[in-house]
Design an enzyme around this catalytic site. Structure first.
Site, PDB file in Angstrom:
ATOM      1  N   VAL A  15       0.820  -1.204   0.000  1.00  0.00           N
ATOM      2  CA  VAL A  15       0.000   0.000   0.000  1.00  0.00           C
ATOM      3  C   VAL A  15       0.862   1.267   0.000  1.00  0.00           C
ATOM      4  O   VAL A  15       0.356   2.372  -0.137  1.00  0.00           O
ATOM      5  CB  VAL A  15      -0.973  -0.008   1.201  1.00  0.00           C
ATOM      6  N   LYS A  17       3.618   1.767   2.443  1.00  0.00           N
ATOM      7  CA  LYS A  17       4.089   2.176   3.769  1.00  0.00           C
ATOM      8  C   LYS A  17       5.602   2.368   3.834  1.00  0.00           C
ATOM      9  O   LYS A  17       6.082   3.193   4.613  1.00  0.00           O
ATOM     10  CB  LYS A  17       3.603   1.228   4.857  1.00  0.00           C
ATOM     11  N   THR A  18       6.356   1.624   3.017  1.00  0.00           N
ATOM     12  CA  THR A  18       7.812   1.814   3.009  1.00  0.00           C
ATOM     13  C   THR A  18       8.172   3.189   2.457  1.00  0.00           C
ATOM     14  O   THR A  18       9.012   3.904   3.018  1.00  0.00           O
ATOM     15  CB  THR A  18       8.493   0.709   2.179  1.00  0.00           C
ATOM     16  N   LYS A  39      12.747  -1.527  10.797  1.00  0.00           N
ATOM     17  CA  LYS A  39      11.811  -2.504  10.241  1.00  0.00           C
ATOM     18  C   LYS A  39      11.661  -3.618  11.261  1.00  0.00           C
ATOM     19  O   LYS A  39      12.655  -4.211  11.694  1.00  0.00           O
ATOM     20  CB  LYS A  39      12.351  -3.043   8.918  1.00  0.00           C
ATOM     21  N   THR A  43      10.788  -9.848   5.224  1.00  0.00           N
ATOM     22  CA  THR A  43      10.774 -11.142   4.543  1.00  0.00           C
ATOM     23  C   THR A  43      11.042 -10.930   3.054  1.00  0.00           C
ATOM     24  O   THR A  43      10.886  -9.823   2.530  1.00  0.00           O
ATOM     25  CB  THR A  43       9.427 -11.867   4.728  1.00  0.00           C
ATOM     26  N   ASP A  51      13.805  -2.889   2.684  1.00  0.00           N
ATOM     27  CA  ASP A  51      13.003  -1.719   3.035  1.00  0.00           C
ATOM     28  C   ASP A  51      13.853  -0.656   3.728  1.00  0.00           C
ATOM     29  O   ASP A  51      13.636   0.547   3.531  1.00  0.00           O
ATOM     30  CB  ASP A  51      11.824  -2.114   3.925  1.00  0.00           C
ATOM     31  N   ALA A 118       5.292  -5.253   9.040  1.00  0.00           N
ATOM     32  CA  ALA A 118       5.246  -6.054   7.811  1.00  0.00           C
ATOM     33  C   ALA A 118       3.786  -6.287   7.448  1.00  0.00           C
ATOM     34  O   ALA A 118       3.031  -6.844   8.250  1.00  0.00           O
ATOM     35  CB  ALA A 118       5.954  -7.391   8.021  1.00  0.00           C
ATOM     36  N   ASN A 176      -2.096   7.531   0.340  1.00  0.00           N
ATOM     37  CA  ASN A 176      -1.186   7.373  -0.789  1.00  0.00           C
ATOM     38  C   ASN A 176      -1.962   7.480  -2.107  1.00  0.00           C
ATOM     39  O   ASN A 176      -2.783   6.627  -2.415  1.00  0.00           O
ATOM     40  CB  ASN A 176      -0.480   6.014  -0.689  1.00  0.00           C
TER      41      ASN A 176
END
Length: 213
Positions: A15, A17-18, A39, A43, A51, A118, A176
């Site tokens: 979405v 978020k990073t 973080k 994964t 990230d 995550a 976003n």
């Protein structure tokens, strides 16, 4: 005096978020604050958490000493899946006490620690507990990232309901705008969520994520 810790989560995976974490960190740095991102679990990669690398690129800084020490991402797993499964595949266990210890260490050196989760709030990190449980236990204020893709209103309201039910303070909702998708849905989702936030979470901020400088 320890710095402020803010937890960043999203209504779903992918979405933004990073990107939002990196941009928010950069904005705080521009205001003169000393900022680090972290973080919780990464994964789908090996070595340095991808990230964290993305955060540093957006912040326009090199990888930090804390990055190389593993403080900013205590757990990196190779399989691209939920943390609970990724850990099981490698016969490892995720210790939230260890994550919290690393966050506390960072908060001793920085004004702000932006801790990115995550996936969404209910992603499990073991067989019993989810990110939501961790956030509830720690009491960190939440930055929730949403978007205008179809289904976002439902996912956002469910996430906000979970926050209210579990007593999690909402710091801000970041909307976003990209990818743009259907412009009509995008505009209406933004309007609706801004109005909903003002009515149900009046102390939280509504922010727009649209351009990376």
């Amino acid at each position: 005096m320890a710095g402020q810790i803010l937890f960043v989560s999203g209504i779903d995976t992918d979405v933004g978020k990073t990107i939002a974490t990196g941009i928010y960190a950069k904005q705080l740095m521009a205001q003169g604050f000393k900022v680090i991102t972290q973080k919780m679990v990464q994964t789908g990669c090996k070595g340095m958490a991808e990230d964290i690398v993305q955060h540093r690129k957006i912040m326009q800084i090199d990888l930090t000493e804390e990055d190389h020490q593993g403080l900013t991402c205590p757990y990196v797993f190779s399989y691209p899946c939920s943390p609970h499964l990724a850990a099981r595949l490698e016969n490892r266990q995720i210790s939230t006490a260890l994550i919290q210890q690393k966050t506390t260490e960072l908060a001793q050196k920085y004004d702000y620690v932006l801790l990115e989760g995550a996936g969404g709030l209910c992603v499990p990190y073991d067989e019993q507990y989810t990110t939501l449980d961790y956030l509830k236990d720690c009491g960190y204020p939440l930055i929730l990232v949403t978007s205008g893709k179809l289904g976002s209103i439902n996912h956002t309201l469910l996430s906000l309901a979970a926050c209210k039910q579990n007593g999690i303070p909402l710091h801000s909702l970041i909307y976003n705008r990209y990818p743009l998708g259907d412009e009509i849905i995008n505009r209406e989702t933004e309007r609706y969520l801004q109005q909903y936030l003002a009515e149900h979470f009046p102390d939280a901020q509504f922010e727009i994520l649209s351009i990376i400088d």
